[in-house]
Design a protein around this motif. Sequence first.
Motif, PDB file in Angstrom:
ATOM      1  N   LEU A 355      -0.870  -6.570   3.330  1.00 44.25           N
ATOM      2  CA  LEU A 355      -1.813  -8.414   1.773  1.00 44.25           C
ATOM      3  C   LEU A 355      -0.284  -8.742   1.711  1.00 44.25           C
ATOM      4  CD1 LEU A 355      -4.288  -6.371  -0.313  1.00 44.25           C
ATOM      5  CD2 LEU A 355      -4.371  -8.391   2.004  1.00 44.25           C
ATOM      6  N   GLN A 356       0.485  -8.099   1.444  1.00 46.52           N
ATOM      7  CA  GLN A 356       2.152  -9.189   1.256  1.00 46.52           C
ATOM      8  C   GLN A 356       2.099  -9.744   1.863  1.00 46.52           C
ATOM      9  OE1 GLN A 356       4.107  -5.387  -0.408  1.00 46.52           O
ATOM     10  NE2 GLN A 356       3.309  -6.039  -2.583  1.00 46.52           N
ATOM     11  N   ALA A 357       2.026  -9.036   3.505  1.00 46.16           N
ATOM     12  CA  ALA A 357       2.436 -10.056   4.730  1.00 46.16           C
ATOM     13  C   ALA A 357       1.972 -11.695   4.638  1.00 46.16           C
ATOM     14  CB  ALA A 357       2.654  -8.863   6.210  1.00 46.16           C
ATOM     15  N   GLU A 363      -4.849 -10.661  -3.589  1.00 47.62           N
ATOM     16  CA  GLU A 363      -5.800  -9.117  -3.633  1.00 47.62           C
ATOM     17  C   GLU A 363      -5.117  -8.134  -3.255  1.00 47.62           C
ATOM     18  OE1 GLU A 363      -8.364 -10.026   0.159  1.00 47.62           O
ATOM     19  OE2 GLU A 363      -7.029 -11.757   0.408  1.00 47.62           O
ATOM     20  N   ALA A 364      -2.849  -8.400  -3.116  1.00 44.39           N
ATOM     21  CA  ALA A 364      -2.165  -6.663  -2.873  1.00 44.39           C
ATOM     22  C   ALA A 364      -2.381  -6.440  -4.354  1.00 44.39           C
ATOM     23  CB  ALA A 364      -1.441  -8.003  -2.381  1.00 44.39           C
ATOM     24  N   ALA A 365      -1.759  -7.795  -5.502  1.00 44.53           N
ATOM     25  CA  ALA A 365      -1.453  -6.696  -7.234  1.00 44.53           C
ATOM     26  C   ALA A 365      -3.099  -5.764  -7.266  1.00 44.53           C
ATOM     27  CB  ALA A 365      -1.648  -8.110  -7.939  1.00 44.53           C
ATOM     28  N   ARG A 366      -4.498  -6.257  -7.204  1.00 43.84           N
ATOM     29  CA  ARG A 366      -5.407  -6.420  -7.608  1.00 43.84           C
ATOM     30  C   ARG A 366      -5.288  -4.412  -6.936  1.00 43.84           C
ATOM     31  NH1 ARG A 366     -11.544  -7.685  -7.615  1.00 43.84           N
ATOM     32  NH2 ARG A 366     -12.224  -5.956  -7.414  1.00 43.84           N
ATOM     33  N   LEU A 387       7.074  -1.573  -3.221  1.00 42.87           N
ATOM     34  CA  LEU A 387       5.164  -1.959  -3.324  1.00 42.87           C
ATOM     35  C   LEU A 387       5.836  -3.532  -4.304  1.00 42.87           C
ATOM     36  CD1 LEU A 387       2.500   0.343  -2.052  1.00 42.87           C
ATOM     37  CD2 LEU A 387       3.765  -1.743  -1.118  1.00 42.87           C
ATOM     38  N   LEU A 388       6.326  -3.064  -5.315  1.00 47.57           N
ATOM     39  CA  LEU A 388       6.172  -3.855  -6.538  1.00 47.57           C
ATOM     40  C   LEU A 388       7.602  -4.681  -6.208  1.00 47.57           C
ATOM     41  CD1 LEU A 388       4.993  -4.749  -9.190  1.00 47.57           C
ATOM     42  CD2 LEU A 388       6.346  -3.044 -10.422  1.00 47.57           C
ATOM     43  N   ARG A 389       8.650  -4.631  -6.092  1.00 47.77           N
ATOM     44  CA  ARG A 389       9.734  -5.168  -5.683  1.00 47.77           C
ATOM     45  C   ARG A 389       8.655  -5.964  -5.088  1.00 47.77           C
ATOM     46  NH1 ARG A 389      12.018   0.272  -5.865  1.00 47.77           N
ATOM     47  NH2 ARG A 389      12.456   0.250  -3.960  1.00 47.77           N
ATOM     48  N   ALA A 390       8.081  -5.478  -4.281  1.00 48.28           N
ATOM     49  CA  ALA A 390       7.925  -7.235  -3.160  1.00 48.28           C
ATOM     50  C   ALA A 390       6.881  -8.270  -3.349  1.00 48.28           C
ATOM     51  CB  ALA A 390       6.887  -6.303  -1.600  1.00 48.28           C
TER      52      ALA A 390
END
Length: 877
Positions: A355-357, A363-366, A387-390
Motif C-alpha cells: 500500500l505504501q508503494a 489505507e496503509a496508516a489504518r 514501516l512507520l519510517r516509510a
Amino acid sequence: MSADPMPARTGLIKRGDLIAVLDRAVEKQVTIISAPAGSGKTSLLRMWAERQGQDRRVAFMSVRPGQQDAQMFWLTLFAAVRSDKDAAPPPTTSGFDGHAMVEKVLSEIRTSGEKPFVLIIDDLHELDFPEAAEQLTSLLIDLPPFAHIVIGTRHDLPLRLPQLRLAGELAEIRAPQLRFTKDEAREVLAAAGITLPDQVADMLHQRTEGWAAGLRLAALSLAGHPDPERFVADFSGSDRTVAEYLMTEMLERQPPGVQRLLLCTSLLDQVNGELADLLTDSTGSERILLDLEDANAFVLSLDPDRTWFRYHHLFSDLLRLELRRTLAGGIPDLHRLAARWFANHDQAADAIRHLQAADAWTEAARLLTDHALSLTLDGRAGTVAALLRAFPAQIGENSPELALVYAIADLNHLRLDGAQAHLDIARSYAATTPPDRQYQLRTALVALDLLVARLGGNLDGVFQQVGELPSPVVGQSNADIAFASDLRAVALLNLGVAEAWSLRLADSEEHLLEGAKLARDIGRPYIEVACRAHLGFASTVHSVALARQRCEEAITLAAEHGWDTEPVIAPAQATLAGILIWTGEFDHGQQWLERARNATDSEGEPGIRLLVHLISAILPAARGRHREALAEFVAAAQVQARMAGEHALTPQVTAWTISTQARLGMIDQARTTLAAVDDRRATTGVIRNAAAAVRLAERDPTGARCELQTVLDGSARVNLHLTLVEAHLLDALACRELGDERAARAAVEQALNLAEPDRLILPFAMTGAWELLEALPTQGTSHAALVADILDAARGGATSGTGRPAPMAEELSPSELRVLRYLPTNLTRPEIAGELTVSLNTVNTHIRRIYAKFGVTGRSSAVQRGRELRLLSTGRT
C-alpha cells in the motif's frame, strides 16, 4: 559446434575446491553440471580439462546455439571421441540413423584402449531435435567402464538415468556448488586489478549471490571507476552491462506469457502460484514457476514443497527496471492487488508495504494502526518501526491515526514520556473511530499502558492496571475475541514480571506459566518466550535445579524462533548465568552473562538491566576482584534510581555494595551507605549481613555476631536462601576471630547443610569463608564432596563446563546421588555408611546401581563419569 579443446582464457582464478569436486564426480560414469547462464560451467570444464599431467584422455565439444541437426551433432561427437584425429570424418547421408550412430560412437570408444577417457559435452541445453534425449540416454547407459561423460547444461534434458543414479554412477553438480565464495570473489577482483575493503567486497558478493558472470561484469565496470565503493553500493541488475547480459541470455529467451509473469511479479520479494495468477490475471503460474526453477532461470524455491519462489537479486533488479519501462502506469494497481492478497492471508506487514508503494497512505496508516500491536506481540517491533519510517513527512508524529504506532516505536526505544504523549493522542482518536475498530484500539491501549508501567519500573502501577482490566464482552466478534486473548496474555506476562521483580515468586511462577500456556494456545510464540524467559527467576522459589532447567528450556525455545540474541531472552540468560555462578561454575556463568549483556540494550528495560548488573557484580566478587564488583553494584543502583518503584533486588544490591566497600577497606563509605538505608530495610537479613561485614572489617567480631543475631534466629526477613548461608559464614568468620574454633566449625557445618541441596558455592567465595574449609577435617563433615567443589571454585579449579554432557540412560536417585558425592573422598564404604546413617548393605546397593547406570566397573571410573556428567567437581577432592 567445436570438437577441439580451446586455449584456457586468461584472468580466470583457480577454483581448487571445485576442481576437486569435479575430480571426484568424474569417477562416476556420467556427471551433469546444471546451472544458470554465467555460472562458470564452461570455465570450470576447460580449466579441469586443460590441466597438465592428467593420466586420461579428454575430449571437449560444445553444442552450437539452437542445434537442430541431429546428424551434425552426432558426427561432431564421433569426431571428438576418435583416437585417430587424422582419419577422415564419416560422410553425411540423406537417411541418417541416430541409433546406428550411437552404436558407432560406442564402438569407437570401446576400441580406443583401456586408458581412462572423458568426453565433455558443453552447452547441451542448445540441443533441439526430438530424438535427442532418447539417443543420448542410450549412449550414457552403455558406456564401457573406463569411459566417462561430463555434461554442461543450463537446464536438465529429460534423460532417463534412474539405473545410473541407483548404481551410484551419476554425479550432479548444481548452481549452489558453482557459486563463488567470498574469498573467490575477492580473487576475481584482484585478477582484474581491483582492490576493495573486505566489507565492500562482501557486499558485492552478497548482491551477486556468488554468480560468476555478475562478479566479472562488476569487475569490468569497476576498472578505472572513480568511486568503487559507491559503485558497489549502487550495483544492481539495472547496471547496463548486467542488464544487457540478463536480457539477452535470460529474459528475451522466454515466451511472452512467461515474460509477463516475471515482470508483473518482480515487485514482490517472494511469489507463489496463486499470487502470480492474481497479478497476471491468468492461471497456471505455479507450473511456470516450477519450470523456470527447473530450467535454472534465476528462479529459486524457498520451501521444501516448492510453493514459494524468489528471483535472483540481480535478475529481480532487471525485471523491475523493465517493468517500469514497459508498464509504469500499471504498477500502483499491481501493488494494490498484492496488498489485498497479503491482507486476506494475514500477512499485514507485506500488505502495508505494498500500500505504501502504491502511495495509498491512508489505507496503509489504518492497516498499520490495526496491526501494530499484533506485530509487536510477534516480536516484530523493528518491522513496525521500519514501516512507520516509510510514511512521508506530512504524516508526522502528531497524526492521530498513527499515534498508537508512534507510541510503540517510543516504547521500543524506552522513550516513556514520548510514548505516554502519543498514547494520550491515540486515546482521543480511538473514541472517534467506528465501533468495529474501537474495541481493538482500546485493547491495544490497555496493553501498552501495562508495558509503560513495567518499563518505567512502576510495579505497583502494573498491579493496579491488571486489576482494572475490562471483562470480556458477550457477543464479541472473532477479531475482538482474539484481541481479548492477546490482552490477557500480555497482562499475565506483565503481572508475572512485576511479581518477579517484587520477589512474589510463587505468584509470579503461577502467572507466567499461565501466560506461557495461553500464548502457546493462541499462537503467540514471542509472548510465550517472554513468559518463559522470566520463569527461571521465579522458579528459584523452589530450587536452583528447576530454575536452571526452565532457563535452558526458554533459551532453547527462543533459539528455535531465531530470538536467541534478542532482549526478550536476556532474563533467562542472566538468570542462568547467576545460577551457574551461585553453584561455582564461574567460567560457564560468564559465558551466559556475556550473552545476556549483548542481548540487553543499554537503554532497555530497567528491571532486566538491574539483574544483569547484579550478576555482573557477583562474578568478580566471587573471584576476589572487589573493585570491579563495586563498579557493577553502583551501576545497578543507578538503574534503580531511574525506576518509578523499587526493584525487590535493590536491598541485595545495597547490602552487597556495603559489604564490598568494607572488604576494600572503604569503611567510612560503607558506614555512610549503611546509614542511608531506611528503617524498613535496615532490619532485613541482607542489610544485617552487610552490617556484620562492616564490623568484621573493623575487627569487631563480637559486634558482627550481634548484627547477625536476628538473621540466625529467624526474626529478620530473608528472601533469598543465599542470605542464610552467608549469615552462617559471616558468623563462622567472627567466631574464628574470637578464637572459638569449635563454634566456627559448627557455623560452617550449618552453612554447608543449607548450601548442600542446591550446591550453593557463591557465598563461600564472596565472603572468603572458603578458607575455613581448608582446615576442616574430611571426616568432620558430611559434605565432603561439596567442600571439594567449593575449594575448587575458590582456587580457580576446573568447575567451568561449557555445556551439559550427554545424559546417562537412567538418572541417579537422590539417595544414589548422595552416595556418589562421597566416592571422590578417602572414606571407606563403612565410613560412608556412617556419615549417611545408613547400613553398609544400603551403601553397597547404591554403589552397584551407580556403576550400572554409569556403565563402569570401579570407583575411580565412576568418579570420572560423575565429573563428566558434572555431578561431581572436576578438580581436587
